[in-house]
Design an enzyme around this catalytic site. Structure first.
Site, PDB file in Angstrom:
ATOM      1  N   SER A  90     -41.853   5.543 -18.827  1.00 52.47           N
ATOM      2  CA  SER A  90     -42.683   5.260 -17.658  1.00 52.47           C
ATOM      3  C   SER A  90     -43.442   6.481 -17.148  1.00 52.47           C
ATOM      4  O   SER A  90     -44.173   6.374 -16.164  1.00 52.47           O
ATOM      5  CB  SER A  90     -41.815   4.696 -16.531  1.00 52.47           C
ATOM      6  OG  SER A  90     -40.723   5.555 -16.266  1.00 52.47           O
ATOM      7  N   THR A 149     -42.189   5.464 -11.974  1.00 53.17           N
ATOM      8  CA  THR A 149     -42.820   6.672 -11.528  1.00 53.17           C
ATOM      9  C   THR A 149     -41.778   7.684 -11.138  1.00 53.17           C
ATOM     10  O   THR A 149     -40.751   7.305 -10.590  1.00 53.17           O
ATOM     11  CB  THR A 149     -43.578   6.304 -10.221  1.00 53.17           C
ATOM     12  OG1 THR A 149     -44.360   5.194 -10.483  1.00 53.17           O
ATOM     13  CG2 THR A 149     -44.351   7.441  -9.677  1.00 53.17           C
ATOM     14  N   THR A 189     -46.904   9.291 -13.552  1.00 53.25           N
ATOM     15  CA  THR A 189     -46.468   8.052 -14.196  1.00 53.25           C
ATOM     16  C   THR A 189     -47.415   7.681 -15.340  1.00 53.25           C
ATOM     17  O   THR A 189     -48.568   8.122 -15.357  1.00 53.25           O
ATOM     18  CB  THR A 189     -46.453   6.897 -13.173  1.00 53.25           C
ATOM     19  OG1 THR A 189     -45.872   5.736 -13.749  1.00 53.25           O
ATOM     20  CG2 THR A 189     -47.841   6.544 -12.692  1.00 53.25           C
ATOM     21  N   ARG A 216     -56.469  -0.223 -15.340  1.00 46.24           N
ATOM     22  CA  ARG A 216     -55.644  -0.452 -14.141  1.00 46.24           C
ATOM     23  C   ARG A 216     -55.062   0.880 -13.631  1.00 46.24           C
ATOM     24  O   ARG A 216     -54.517   1.665 -14.398  1.00 46.24           O
ATOM     25  CB  ARG A 216     -54.503  -1.427 -14.475  1.00 46.24           C
ATOM     26  CG  ARG A 216     -53.553  -1.733 -13.308  1.00 46.24           C
ATOM     27  CD  ARG A 216     -52.313  -0.867 -13.327  1.00 46.24           C
ATOM     28  NE  ARG A 216     -51.346  -1.270 -12.290  1.00 46.24           N
ATOM     29  CZ  ARG A 216     -50.279  -0.563 -11.950  1.00 46.24           C
ATOM     30  NH1 ARG A 216     -50.030   0.589 -12.560  1.00 46.24           N
ATOM     31  NH2 ARG A 216     -49.458  -0.976 -11.028  1.00 46.24           N
ATOM     32  N   VAL A 217     -55.175   1.111 -12.351  1.00 44.88           N
ATOM     33  CA  VAL A 217     -54.556   2.276 -11.720  1.00 44.88           C
ATOM     34  C   VAL A 217     -53.617   1.769 -10.629  1.00 44.88           C
ATOM     35  O   VAL A 217     -53.998   0.929  -9.819  1.00 44.88           O
ATOM     36  CB  VAL A 217     -55.620   3.214 -11.109  1.00 44.88           C
ATOM     37  CG1 VAL A 217     -54.961   4.349 -10.347  1.00 44.88           C
ATOM     38  CG2 VAL A 217     -56.520   3.768 -12.214  1.00 44.88           C
ATOM     39  N   GLY A 218     -52.410   2.279 -10.624  1.00 46.67           N
ATOM     40  CA  GLY A 218     -51.432   1.865  -9.616  1.00 46.67           C
ATOM     41  C   GLY A 218     -51.464   2.752  -8.385  1.00 46.67           C
ATOM     42  O   GLY A 218     -52.452   3.428  -8.088  1.00 46.67           O
ATOM     43  N   ASP A 219     -50.360   2.768  -7.707  1.00 42.55           N
ATOM     44  CA  ASP A 219     -50.246   3.536  -6.469  1.00 42.55           C
ATOM     45  C   ASP A 219     -50.139   5.045  -6.703  1.00 42.55           C
ATOM     46  O   ASP A 219     -50.600   5.859  -5.907  1.00 42.55           O
ATOM     47  CB  ASP A 219     -49.010   3.074  -5.680  1.00 42.55           C
ATOM     48  CG  ASP A 219     -47.724   3.121  -6.515  1.00 42.55           C
ATOM     49  OD1 ASP A 219     -47.804   2.973  -7.751  1.00 42.55           O
ATOM     50  OD2 ASP A 219     -46.637   3.289  -5.932  1.00 42.55           O
ATOM     51  N   THR A 250     -42.307   4.142  -5.338  1.00 48.13           N
ATOM     52  CA  THR A 250     -42.035   3.714  -6.698  1.00 48.13           C
ATOM     53  C   THR A 250     -42.003   2.191  -6.702  1.00 48.13           C
ATOM     54  O   THR A 250     -41.882   1.559  -5.664  1.00 48.13           O
ATOM     55  CB  THR A 250     -40.714   4.321  -7.197  1.00 48.13           C
ATOM     56  OG1 THR A 250     -40.541   4.009  -8.578  1.00 48.13           O
ATOM     57  CG2 THR A 250     -39.512   3.823  -6.412  1.00 48.13           C
ATOM     58  N   GLY A 251     -42.115   1.624  -7.866  1.00 47.32           N
ATOM     59  CA  GLY A 251     -42.117   0.173  -7.970  1.00 47.32           C
ATOM     60  C   GLY A 251     -43.500  -0.349  -8.312  1.00 47.32           C
ATOM     61  O   GLY A 251     -44.340   0.380  -8.846  1.00 47.32           O
ATOM     62  N   GLY A 256     -46.982  -0.909  -8.117  1.00 49.80           N
ATOM     63  CA  GLY A 256     -47.959  -0.137  -7.373  1.00 49.80           C
ATOM     64  C   GLY A 256     -48.896  -0.950  -6.516  1.00 49.80           C
ATOM     65  O   GLY A 256     -49.309  -0.505  -5.431  1.00 49.80           O
TER      66      GLY A 256
HETATM   67  N1  GLY Z   1     -45.599   2.705  -9.372  1.00 47.61           N
HETATM   68  C1  GLY Z   1     -46.299   2.922 -10.562  1.00 47.61           C
HETATM   69  C2  GLY Z   1     -47.341   1.953 -10.861  1.00 47.61           C
HETATM   70  O1  GLY Z   1     -47.280   0.824 -10.400  1.00 47.61           O
HETATM   71  O2  GLY Z   1     -48.242   2.300 -11.598  1.00 47.61           O
END
Ligand code: GLY
Length: 330
Positions: free
Chosen positions: A76, A188, A206, A216-219, A239-240, A242
């Site tokens: 991850s 993450t 991450t 795609r970009v997360g948090d 975390t989790g 995003g």
């Molecule tokens: N928390 C990492 C993501 O969702 O990309």
């Protein structure tokens, strides 16, 4: 509830008990470095060693983030991360000090240490966030070696996933180390560090959601979602899944709650409850967790579902891995 209103930044010497100007009680067992998940313990050790060797807080959180980035068994983060649905490993990272210094990259490819590239964005450009092909080119220009991040194990997991190509998040999948064909293995590392004077910095890195849509970009790399740090108030990381953090700027909200007087724990709980209220059934089975640290070393952690762990290192370098309390039982 412990409140932090009126804090002016006073701290006892390293190894002593933190004291807060205007507060009734000192923080017991103040933390120096915290990070998400059990694999954060090794990251904390690297960060602690950096601080003990005289490095800065930014040096420390960068060193911590580099540990899972270089670990091919961690699917991850960094090298060995699971790819997007097209087979490309793309990395997201942010680094931040407590005075608005920030650098971030997203959709970075062919580079192991996304956190170091994020630091280079902060220190060597007038910008805060560089993405995609531009980020990868910037990494090459800065001398970061080109490395194929897709390990045979990650490629196998991706090819297994392609057989069904189901796009379904699973709670806490990030802590399972085996290839998970059919599941969205992600998560993450977020780190927060403070020194004896109460200055702070944070990092978050991450490979994002496994088998995500390309682009795609997360948090994680987004200031105020994956990470937020503010002088005299504290820091938070997430975390989790995003998307559930990004839609409410989760870590900015945790820190805002701390600024308003909540303890790190109460602030994390407030934001997790807000997500649950806002999203209702949409977050069934979804994990989101927040970890927060005050300049005095007070720690907070809270998540939607059981299973979130975090590593806490004290001023003497002792590390314990703890379980975060959760809003829901399962
Ligand atoms: N928390 C990492 C993501 O969702 O990309």
């Amino acid at each position: 509830m412990t409140t932090r209103r009126g804090f002016l930044g006073g701290m006892a010497a390293a190894g002593g008990v933190a004291t807060v100007a205007g507060a009734a009680a000192p923080v017991r067992d103040p933390a120096m470095i915290v990070s998400t998940w059990d694999f954060g313990a090794a990251a904390n050790a690297a960060a602690f060693a950096k601080l003990k060797a005289g490095g800065s807080l930014i040096d420390a959180v960068e060193a911590g983030g580099m540990v899972p980035e270089a670990d091919p068994t961690n699917h991850s983060v960094g090298y060995g991360g699971y790819p997007d649905r097209d087979g490309h490993v793309t990395l997201d990272a942010v680094i931040m000090d407590d005075r608005g210094g920030v650098g971030a990259v997203a959709a970075l490819e062919d580079t192991v240490h996304a956190i170091s590239v994020a630091r280079a964005v902060m220190e060597k450009t007038p910008h805060t966030f560089i993405v995609g092909e531009g980020a990868t080119r910037f990494a090459r220009d800065q001398g970061f070696p080109k490395v194929d991040l897709l390990t045979p194990e990650a490629e196998k997991a991706w090819r297994d996933w392609l057989k069904t190509a189901q796009y379904k998040p699973e709670a806490n999948i990030e802590n399972r180390r085996m290839p998970r064909g059919g599941a969205l293995d992600h998560d993450t590392i977020g780190l927060l560090a403070r020194d004896a004077s109460g200055r702070m910095a944070g990092a978050c890195t991450t490979s994002g959601m496994a088998f995500k849509m390309r682009g795609r970009v997360g948090d994680s790399p987004q200031v105020g979602s994956g990470l937020y740090v503010e002088a005299g108030v504290g820091g938070a990381t997430s975390t989790g899944l995003g998307e559930e953090v990004t839609r409410i700027a989760g870590t900015a909200r945790v820190v805002a709650s701390m600024r308003a007087g909540l303890s790190p724990q109460a602030a994390c709980e407030e934001v997790v409850r807000h997500i649950a209220r806002l999203r209702g059934d949409a977050i069934k089975g979804v994990q989101v967790g927040f970890l927060a640290l005050s300049p005095q070393g007070e720690v907070g952690a809270f998540c939607l579902l059981p299973g979130f762990t975090y590593a806490v290192t004290d001023m003497a370098g002792r590390t314990v891995v703890k379980k975060g309390a959760s809003l829901f039982a399962a």
